[in-house]
Scaffold this active site. Structure first.
Site, PDB file in Angstrom:
ATOM      1  N   ASN A  10       0.871  -1.175   0.000  1.00  0.00           N
ATOM      2  CA  ASN A  10       0.000   0.000   0.000  1.00  0.00           C
ATOM      3  C   ASN A  10       0.907   1.224   0.000  1.00  0.00           C
ATOM      4  O   ASN A  10       1.523   1.540   1.019  1.00  0.00           O
ATOM      5  CB  ASN A  10      -0.892  -0.035   1.255  1.00  0.00           C
ATOM      6  CG  ASN A  10      -1.717   1.234   1.411  1.00  0.00           C
ATOM      7  OD1 ASN A  10      -1.769   2.063   0.506  1.00  0.00           O
ATOM      8  ND2 ASN A  10      -2.359   1.382   2.561  1.00  0.00           N
ATOM      9  N   GLY A 169       3.128   2.263  10.752  1.00  0.00           N
ATOM     10  CA  GLY A 169       4.132   3.321  10.594  1.00  0.00           C
ATOM     11  C   GLY A 169       4.903   3.655  11.853  1.00  0.00           C
ATOM     12  O   GLY A 169       5.572   4.683  11.909  1.00  0.00           O
TER      13      GLY A 169
HETATM   14  P1  13P Z   1       3.382   0.385   7.512  1.00  0.00           P
HETATM   15  O1  13P Z   1       3.856  -0.936   6.909  1.00  0.00           O
HETATM   16  O2  13P Z   1       4.117   1.563   6.973  1.00  0.00           O
HETATM   17  O3  13P Z   1       3.342   0.297   9.002  1.00  0.00           O
HETATM   18  O4  13P Z   1       1.872   0.570   7.021  1.00  0.00           O
HETATM   19  C1  13P Z   1       0.981  -0.461   7.155  1.00  0.00           C
HETATM   20  C2  13P Z   1      -0.269  -0.114   6.452  1.00  0.00           C
HETATM   21  O5  13P Z   1      -1.009   0.744   6.885  1.00  0.00           O
HETATM   22  C3  13P Z   1      -0.555  -0.819   5.198  1.00  0.00           C
HETATM   23  O6  13P Z   1      -1.854  -0.580   4.779  1.00  0.00           O
END
Ligand code: 13P
Length: 248
Positions: A10, A169
């Protein structure tokens, strides 16, 4: 029998046309590890070019409106994202549930619209840190799942992604036991909601998945793949996750 692993990137609001080379590099990894399904969901502006340059590699959208057309300024219908080249759409991501105030009922309607247009759907669910600390994580996630669950759901087009909001994140990942508990609870809920066929619906884990922790997460029972944000932006970071899925 275990489900085929599904690794989805994503890209969120990241990527201009110069990043199409990253998609081409990622597509090579997807070719190499044929036993894994791989998709990238870039910003909508890159869908057409990405799909055109990488035929056979799955490109998806990050959202889609539930209506076929009409007065919805700035929105895109399922037929529009399909025409651009998308074969699936992420729906109900926590960032949209928070920033755009998306409700379970809207997510359900979006999933039905996506399916009606011949696309696959990835419905996201996940608890906040406050909800987990209050011991409500399973209840919240299963409630979101039930409320967002489309009619005529079928494993051929529906995937669920469990993304704890506090792990997105942040570099923080839940304990393996907590991932196992939640994925088992989601599987049980799927059984209640759709009966036969629930075992084939893939349940992805998302939230700070990277090349270092993917093998451990993908080995957990009922974890059928990953929904990856930051670590999906380059082949250098995403490739090892695909590799881990192939070995899981
Ligand atoms: P991260 O892998 O950056 O933590 O994001 C996960 C996410 O929200 C994927 O949809």
């Amino acid at each position: 029998m275990a489900n085929r692993k599904f690794i989805v990137g994503n890209w969120k609001m990241n990527g201009l046309s110069e990043q199409l080379t990253d998609i081409a590099e990622i597509a090579k990894f997807a070719d190499k590890y044929e036993g894994v399904d791989v998709a990238i969901c870039p910003p909508v502006t890159l869908i057409a070019q990405a799909a055109e340059h990488n035929p056979g590699f799955m490109i998806g959208a990050q959202d889609c409106h539930y209506a076929d057309n009409g007065a919805h300024t700035g929105c895109l219908s399922a037929a529009m994202i399909r025409e651009a080249g998308a074969r699936l759409s992420i729906l109900g991501h926590s960032e949209r549930r928070t920033d755009q105030h998306e409700t379970d009922a809207e997510v359900k309607a979006k999933a039905q619209a996506v399916h009606a247009a011949g696309l696959s759907a990835i419905i996201c669910v996940g608890e906040t840190e406050q909800q987990r600390d209050a011991g409500q994580a399973v209840e919240i996630v299963c409630g979101q799942l039930a409320g967002s669950f489309p009619e005529n759901a079928d494993a051929s087009w529906l995937t669920i992604a469990y993304e704890p909001v506090w792990a997105i994140g942040t570099g923080r990942v839940p304990e393996v036991a907590d991932v196992e508990e939640m994925h088992a609870a989601i599987r049980k809920k799927l059984n209640e909601l759709m009966g036969e066929g629930a075992g084939g619906v893939r349940i992805l884990y998302g939230g700070s998945m990277n090349g270092g922790n993917a093998a451990q997460l993908l080995a957990v029972a009922n974890v059928d793949g990953g929904l990856v944000g930051g670590a999906s932006l380059t082949a250098e970071k995403f490739g090892p996750i695909i590799e881990a899925a192939a070995a899981a």
